[in-house]
Design a protein around this motif. Structure first.
Motif, short mmCIF file in Angstrom:
data_model
loop_
_atom_site.label_atom_id
_atom_site.label_comp_id
_atom_site.label_asym_id
_atom_site.label_seq_id
_atom_site.Cartn_x
_atom_site.Cartn_y
_atom_site.Cartn_z
N LEU A 229 -15.14 65.00 49.76
CA LEU A 229 -14.67 63.83 49.47
C LEU A 229 -13.57 63.14 50.27
O LEU A 229 -12.69 63.98 50.47
CB LEU A 229 -13.88 63.91 47.71
N HIS A 230 -13.70 61.78 50.37
CA HIS A 230 -12.92 61.27 51.59
C HIS A 230 -11.46 60.83 50.94
O HIS A 230 -11.47 60.39 49.64
CB HIS A 230 -13.68 60.47 52.30
N PRO A 231 -10.67 60.25 51.78
CA PRO A 231 -9.47 59.70 51.32
C PRO A 231 -9.61 58.29 50.96
O PRO A 231 -10.89 57.85 50.73
CB PRO A 231 -8.49 59.85 52.74
N HIS A 232 -8.31 57.67 50.46
CA HIS A 232 -8.24 56.41 49.56
C HIS A 232 -9.15 55.34 50.45
O HIS A 232 -9.10 54.84 51.39
CB HIS A 232 -6.86 56.11 49.66
N PRO A 233 -9.97 54.57 49.57
CA PRO A 233 -11.04 53.78 50.32
C PRO A 233 -10.32 52.31 50.58
O PRO A 233 -10.42 51.74 51.47
CB PRO A 233 -12.15 53.49 48.96
N HIS B 19 -7.46 52.36 52.07
CA HIS B 19 -6.58 52.76 53.09
C HIS B 19 -7.38 53.36 54.34
O HIS B 19 -6.93 54.00 55.07
CB HIS B 19 -5.36 53.47 52.79
N GLY B 20 -8.65 52.72 54.33
CA GLY B 20 -9.35 53.28 55.65
C GLY B 20 -10.17 54.38 55.27
O GLY B 20 -10.78 54.84 56.21
N GLY B 21 -10.10 55.04 54.12
CA GLY B 21 -10.86 56.07 53.95
C GLY B 21 -12.41 56.03 53.89
O GLY B 21 -12.90 55.26 53.13
N THR B 22 -13.22 56.83 54.67
CA THR B 22 -14.52 56.98 54.63
C THR B 22 -14.96 58.17 54.78
O THR B 22 -14.38 59.18 55.09
CB THR B 22 -15.26 56.01 56.03
N MET B 23 -16.20 58.61 54.67
CA MET B 23 -16.99 59.88 54.86
C MET B 23 -16.74 60.29 56.19
O MET B 23 -17.00 61.50 56.52
CB MET B 23 -18.55 60.07 54.36
N ASN B 24 -16.59 59.53 57.18
CA ASN B 24 -16.35 59.76 58.34
C ASN B 24 -14.98 60.11 59.12
O ASN B 24 -14.68 60.50 60.12
CB ASN B 24 -17.16 58.84 59.43
N ASN B 25 -14.26 60.06 58.18
CA ASN B 25 -12.79 60.35 58.47
C ASN B 25 -12.88 62.13 59.03
O ASN B 25 -13.46 62.84 58.51
CB ASN B 25 -12.02 60.67 57.13
N LYS B 26 -12.01 62.10 60.11
CA LYS B 26 -12.19 63.38 60.74
C LYS B 26 -11.88 64.61 60.05
O LYS B 26 -12.31 65.68 60.31
CB LYS B 26 -11.32 63.10 62.18
N VAL B 27 -10.93 64.48 59.05
CA VAL B 27 -10.68 65.74 58.29
C VAL B 27 -11.84 66.10 57.34
O VAL B 27 -12.26 67.58 57.44
CB VAL B 27 -9.61 65.60 57.28
N VAL B 28 -12.28 65.12 56.81
CA VAL B 28 -13.53 65.24 56.08
C VAL B 28 -14.82 65.87 56.88
O VAL B 28 -15.63 66.66 56.56
CB VAL B 28 -14.00 64.08 55.42
N SER C 117 -6.44 64.24 50.78
CA SER C 117 -5.87 62.98 50.15
C SER C 117 -6.31 62.63 48.90
O SER C 117 -6.51 63.37 47.78
CB SER C 117 -5.66 62.27 51.34
N PHE C 118 -6.67 61.49 48.62
CA PHE C 118 -7.07 60.85 47.58
C PHE C 118 -8.42 61.63 47.00
O PHE C 118 -8.83 61.98 45.83
CB PHE C 118 -7.43 59.52 47.58
N GLY C 119 -9.28 62.04 48.13
CA GLY C 119 -10.40 62.81 47.80
C GLY C 119 -10.18 64.13 47.31
O GLY C 119 -10.82 64.73 46.36
N ALA C 120 -9.01 64.64 47.39
CA ALA C 120 -8.65 65.94 46.98
C ALA C 120 -8.12 65.91 45.49
O ALA C 120 -8.49 66.64 44.61
CB ALA C 120 -7.25 66.59 47.63
N TRP C 121 -7.51 64.70 45.21
CA TRP C 121 -7.13 64.41 43.83
C TRP C 121 -8.41 64.35 42.91
O TRP C 121 -8.61 64.80 41.78
CB TRP C 121 -6.44 62.99 43.62
N ILE C 122 -9.43 63.51 43.48
CA ILE C 122 -10.53 63.28 42.93
C ILE C 122 -11.34 64.64 42.58
O ILE C 122 -11.90 64.95 41.58
CB ILE C 122 -11.74 62.28 43.50
N GLY C 123 -11.48 65.61 43.76
CA GLY C 123 -12.13 66.76 43.67
C GLY C 123 -11.63 67.56 42.62
O GLY C 123 -12.31 68.24 42.01
N MET C 124 -10.11 67.76 42.30
CA MET C 124 -9.67 68.57 41.41
C MET C 124 -9.95 68.24 40.03
O MET C 124 -9.93 68.89 38.96
CB MET C 124 -8.15 68.58 41.68
N GLN C 125 -10.16 66.77 39.77
CA GLN C 125 -10.64 66.22 38.46
C GLN C 125 -11.93 66.60 38.14
O GLN C 125 -12.28 67.23 37.11
CB GLN C 125 -10.51 64.55 38.38
#
Length: 228
Positions: free
Chosen positions: A31-35, A37-46, A108-116
């Motif tokens: 899951l990617h960071p905040h939509p 703030h530029g977050g997409t599935m192609n974020n380099k961490v994801v 980031s945001f994706g980590a919050w969603i993932g834990m939920q």
């Protein structure tokens, strides 16, 4: 790395999916960071986590939340994005009904969603949370945390102070029957910049140890089940 389109609760969702050749391979959803703030599935961490799971033999999916890229819908402050993640997991399970395990990873945001999602889906066996925004979002819903996992944070994170994440990790790690490993990447900021290699190494090492432990546990569990 084929592109996939699947139905979400607010329209079609765009993703990238790798199907493992290993029989009954475990599955992983990233899951990617905040939509907004530029977050997409192609974020380099994801992207890095995705390829680490693939190398470890997982069938792996990363996707764009609603309103990002070619995914339909609009940002919904986390509630809709959690529903998107649940739909993505449903889609993966439909193609992998006999998956040996189920993992979720987020940044980031994706980590919050993932834990939920972890709290709502008991079939999730493990998690990877990178830079969970513990100072921004409420993580008290993790009471108790149902699965063991890894939390990684940058020691020089300018958006999420490291002590706030260390406190979260310590709280989760204090629960019985749950092992939460907390690791920091020295000098890394929130986006990990030039520190991607040590981040990917930590994730790969944790997955390797977890998978090896599961393999060793299978014969023991089978033996225990056979005993009178």
């Amino acid at each position: 790395m084929p592109e996939v389109i699947f139905n979400g609760p607010d329209g079609r969702l765009e993703g990238r999916y790798h199907h493992s050749k290993v029989p009954n391979a475990p599955i992983a959803l990233l899951l990617h960071p905040h939509p907004q703030h530029g977050g997409t599935m192609n974020n380099k961490v994801v992207y890095g986590m995705y390829h680490t799971f693939v190398r470890r033999g997982f069938s792996t999916l990363r996707f764009n939340f609603r309103g990002v890229g070619r995914s339909q819908g609009k940002f919904d402050n986390g509630q809709g994005e959690l529903s998107d993640a649940a739909s993505a997991l449903d889609w993966m399970q439909s193609y992998n009904p006999n998956a040996g395990a189920c993992w979720v990873g987020g940044f980031s945001f994706g980590a919050w969603i993932g834990m939920q999602l972890l709290m709502r889906r008991p079939e999730i066996d493990g998690f990877i949370s990178v830079a969970p925004p513990a100072n921004i979002y409420d993580f008290t819903f993790l009471a108790p945390c149902p699965s063991s996992g890894l939390i990684v944070h940058g020691s020089s994170d300018e958006l999420v102070p490291e002590p706030s994440v260390a406190k979260l990790a310590a709280k989760l790690g204090s629960q019985k029957n749950i092992k939460v490993r907390y690791r920091t990447v020295e000098g890394a900021n929130h986006f990990f910049g030039a520190h991607m290699d040590p981040l990917n190494e930590l994730v790969d090492q944790y997955l390797g140890e977890s998978l090896d432990g599961a393999t060793r546990a299978e014969p023991a569990a089978a033996l225990a089940a056979a005993l009178p």
